[in-house]
Design a protein around this motif. Structure first.
Motif, PDB file in Angstrom:
ATOM      1  N   GLN A   1      10.516  -2.209  -7.445  1.00 50.44           N
ATOM      2  CA  GLN A   1      11.142  -2.020  -8.768  1.00 50.44           C
ATOM      3  C   GLN A   1      10.071  -2.094  -9.867  1.00 50.44           C
ATOM      4  O   GLN A   1      10.113  -1.366 -10.849  1.00 50.44           O
ATOM      5  N   GLN A   2       9.136  -3.026  -9.665  1.00 54.60           N
ATOM      6  CA  GLN A   2       8.097  -3.223 -10.677  1.00 54.60           C
ATOM      7  C   GLN A   2       7.138  -2.036 -10.736  1.00 54.60           C
ATOM      8  O   GLN A   2       6.684  -1.647 -11.808  1.00 54.60           O
ATOM      9  N   MET A   3       6.856  -1.442  -9.581  1.00 51.87           N
ATOM     10  CA  MET A   3       6.012  -0.241  -9.553  1.00 51.87           C
ATOM     11  C   MET A   3       6.685   0.899 -10.324  1.00 51.87           C
ATOM     12  O   MET A   3       6.052   1.623 -11.082  1.00 51.87           O
TER      13      MET A   3
ATOM     14  N   GLN B   1       0.839  -1.207   0.000  1.00 48.68           N
ATOM     15  CA  GLN B   1       0.000   0.000   0.000  1.00 48.68           C
ATOM     16  C   GLN B   1       0.872   1.254   0.000  1.00 48.68           C
ATOM     17  O   GLN B   1       0.634   2.192  -0.751  1.00 48.68           O
ATOM     18  N   LEU B   2       1.894   1.220   0.846  1.00 53.34           N
ATOM     19  CA  LEU B   2       2.790   2.387   0.908  1.00 53.34           C
ATOM     20  C   LEU B   2       3.579   2.567  -0.385  1.00 53.34           C
ATOM     21  O   LEU B   2       3.837   3.681  -0.826  1.00 53.34           O
ATOM     22  N   MET B   3       3.935   1.444  -1.011  1.00 49.27           N
ATOM     23  CA  MET B   3       4.711   1.537  -2.258  1.00 49.27           C
ATOM     24  C   MET B   3       3.874   2.086  -3.403  1.00 49.27           C
ATOM     25  O   MET B   3       4.404   2.601  -4.370  1.00 49.27           O
ATOM     26  N   SER B   4       2.552   1.980  -3.264  1.00 55.14           N
ATOM     27  CA  SER B   4       1.684   2.624  -4.241  1.00 55.14           C
ATOM     28  C   SER B   4       1.548   4.102  -3.882  1.00 55.14           C
ATOM     29  O   SER B   4       1.715   4.983  -4.726  1.00 55.14           O
ATOM     30  N   GLN B   5       1.297   4.357  -2.608  1.00 60.12           N
ATOM     31  CA  GLN B   5       1.077   5.738  -2.179  1.00 60.12           C
ATOM     32  C   GLN B   5       2.291   6.633  -2.388  1.00 60.12           C
ATOM     33  O   GLN B   5       2.154   7.829  -2.604  1.00 60.12           O
TER      34      GLN B   5
ATOM     35  N   PRO C   1      12.963  -5.811 -18.193  1.00 59.21           N
ATOM     36  CA  PRO C   1      11.740  -5.039 -18.424  1.00 59.21           C
ATOM     37  C   PRO C   1      11.936  -3.896 -19.436  1.00 59.21           C
ATOM     38  O   PRO C   1      11.052  -3.647 -20.252  1.00 59.21           O
ATOM     39  N   GLU C   2      13.116  -3.268 -19.403  1.00 60.20           N
ATOM     40  CA  GLU C   2      13.332  -2.122 -20.304  1.00 60.20           C
ATOM     41  C   GLU C   2      13.284  -2.567 -21.764  1.00 60.20           C
ATOM     42  O   GLU C   2      12.823  -1.856 -22.640  1.00 60.20           O
ATOM     43  N   ASP C   3      13.776  -3.769 -21.981  1.00 59.72           N
ATOM     44  CA  ASP C   3      13.798  -4.340 -23.314  1.00 59.72           C
ATOM     45  C   ASP C   3      12.364  -4.542 -23.833  1.00 59.72           C
ATOM     46  O   ASP C   3      12.083  -4.350 -25.015  1.00 59.72           O
ATOM     47  N   SER C   4      11.471  -4.889 -22.916  1.00 59.00           N
ATOM     48  CA  SER C   4      10.068  -5.106 -23.299  1.00 59.00           C
ATOM     49  C   SER C   4       9.437  -3.859 -23.898  1.00 59.00           C
ATOM     50  O   SER C   4       8.610  -3.944 -24.794  1.00 59.00           O
ATOM     51  N   LEU C   5       9.857  -2.699 -23.380  1.00 62.03           N
ATOM     52  CA  LEU C   5       9.256  -1.435 -23.837  1.00 62.03           C
ATOM     53  C   LEU C   5       9.435  -1.226 -25.336  1.00 62.03           C
ATOM     54  O   LEU C   5       8.684  -0.495 -25.956  1.00 62.03           O
ATOM     55  N   GLU C   6      10.455  -1.885 -25.887  1.00 61.52           N
ATOM     56  CA  GLU C   6      10.731  -1.729 -27.322  1.00 61.52           C
ATOM     57  C   GLU C   6       9.930  -2.709 -28.170  1.00 61.52           C
ATOM     58  O   GLU C   6       9.950  -2.633 -29.389  1.00 61.52           O
ATOM     59  N   GLN C   7       9.271  -3.647 -27.512  1.00 57.64           N
ATOM     60  CA  GLN C   7       8.567  -4.673 -28.275  1.00 57.64           C
ATOM     61  C   GLN C   7       7.091  -4.372 -28.419  1.00 57.64           C
ATOM     62  O   GLN C   7       6.398  -4.118 -27.444  1.00 57.64           O
TER      63      GLN C   7
ATOM     64  N   ARG D   1       0.054  -5.147 -12.406  1.00 56.20           N
ATOM     65  CA  ARG D   1       1.271  -5.915 -12.146  1.00 56.20           C
ATOM     66  C   ARG D   1       1.003  -7.424 -12.231  1.00 56.20           C
ATOM     67  O   ARG D   1       1.741  -8.164 -12.868  1.00 56.20           O
ATOM     68  N   LEU D   2      -0.084  -7.828 -11.609  1.00 56.05           N
ATOM     69  CA  LEU D   2      -0.428  -9.251 -11.580  1.00 56.05           C
ATOM     70  C   LEU D   2      -0.698  -9.756 -12.997  1.00 56.05           C
ATOM     71  O   LEU D   2      -0.229 -10.824 -13.391  1.00 56.05           O
ATOM     72  N   CYS D   3      -1.416  -8.971 -13.761  1.00 57.34           N
ATOM     73  CA  CYS D   3      -1.747  -9.358 -15.127  1.00 57.34           C
ATOM     74  C   CYS D   3      -0.481  -9.478 -15.972  1.00 57.34           C
ATOM     75  O   CYS D   3      -0.303 -10.434 -16.723  1.00 57.34           O
ATOM     76  N   LEU D   4       0.431  -8.521 -15.836  1.00 58.89           N
ATOM     77  CA  LEU D   4       1.677  -8.574 -16.602  1.00 58.89           C
ATOM     78  C   LEU D   4       2.511  -9.780 -16.194  1.00 58.89           C
ATOM     79  O   LEU D   4       3.144 -10.428 -17.023  1.00 58.89           O
ATOM     80  N   GLU D   5       2.506 -10.064 -14.918  1.00 61.84           N
ATOM     81  CA  GLU D   5       3.300 -11.189 -14.439  1.00 61.84           C
ATOM     82  C   GLU D   5       2.746 -12.517 -14.971  1.00 61.84           C
ATOM     83  O   GLU D   5       3.486 -13.427 -15.300  1.00 61.84           O
TER      84      GLU D   5
END
Lengths: 58, 190
Positions: free
Chosen positions: A42-44, A9-13, B116-122, B180-184
């Motif tokens: 990192q993913q966010m 939650q905090l990583m979104s906020q 992930p950065e590489d994906s942005l080009e695809q 995020r979940l959907c991408l994963e």
């Protein structure tokens, strides 16, 4: 210790408002010990970069 | 390249990108076409005002974003947000990601995404990305895109949609979680 659910939650906020120093500290401690949340953060950041590049940001 | 020439590029094949961008948020192909049409027209008429500091792409998107905000505003008067389909209030299955104590369930613990950065080009990545955005519940998607694609501040969005700030944060969190979940599951598979 803060759990992962609260941490996410905090990583979104943190993308929407400045966290307080207490929150920043708690999050930092949590992520030091939690590899899952470390990755999540990192993913966010990646999601934001992706969306910004999609909307014409240079 | 002269500005007129660059704009021409956007009247051709790159126009599709603009329409897709608008449609993601308006969810109405015809309306998206109209908004892009207006944007290009405004750009042509206002090309003298283009400072050249930003790229033509950035400039066009900034006009388009304004047009989308205007459209959302005027449409809100017709279709109130509260009337939108609202699966948001239901649990979207995120609970199962965590154990009872609120820590990641072993099988759902986030792992490192490969390049992930590489994906942005695809191009394929972007197709998946848009599918994932489309999968978000309507109201969640609306708030999320106002924030991330239109770049509005959270305070503006809350005010615009007459929502409490904390409610906005919850919705944005769910959107990011869902995306995020959907991408994963579809792109960054283990």
């Amino acid at each position: 210790m803060m759990n992962c659910k609260e941490a996410t939650q905090l990583m979104s906020q943190e993308l929407d408002r400045p966290l307080t120093w207490r929150e920043r500290l708690a999050l930092r401690l949590h992520n030091l010990m939690c590899s899952g949340c470390h990755q999540y953060r990192q993913q966010m950041a990646f999601l934001r970069r992706a969306l910004r590049s999609r909307s014409g940001g240079d | 390249m002269a500005i007129a020439e660059q704009l021409q590029e956007f009247c051709g094949e790159r126009r599709r990108d603009l329409v897709r961008f608008a449609n993601l948020q308006l969810r109405d192909e015809a309306l998206a076409e109209d908004v892009v049409q207006e944007t290009l027209l405004a750009a042509l008429q206002g090309s003298d005002a283009f400072s050249g500091r930003a790229s033509v792409k950035t400039w066009l998107y900034s006009i388009l974003k304004h047009k989308i905000v205007d459209t959302l505003r005027s449409r809100r008067r017709e279709v109130p947000l509260s009337g939108m389909s609202n699966a948001d209030d239901e649990d979207e299955g995120f609970e199962t990601l965590f154990d009872r104590r609120g820590f990641w369930a072993t099988e759902h613990k986030p792992h490192r995404w490969a390049d992930p950065e590489d994906s942005l080009e695809q191009q394929q990545f972007w197709q998946v990305f848009e599918l994932c955005l489309d999968r978000l519940p309507a109201r969640t998607a609306r708030v999320f895109m106002m924030r991330e694609l239109l770049g509005l501040e959270t305070a503006e969005i809350c005010q615009e949609l007459a929502m409490a700030m904390t409610n906005c944060w919850v919705i944005l969190h769910r959107a990011r979680m869902g995306l995020r979940l959907c991408l994963e599951e579809t792109w960054f598979t283990r």
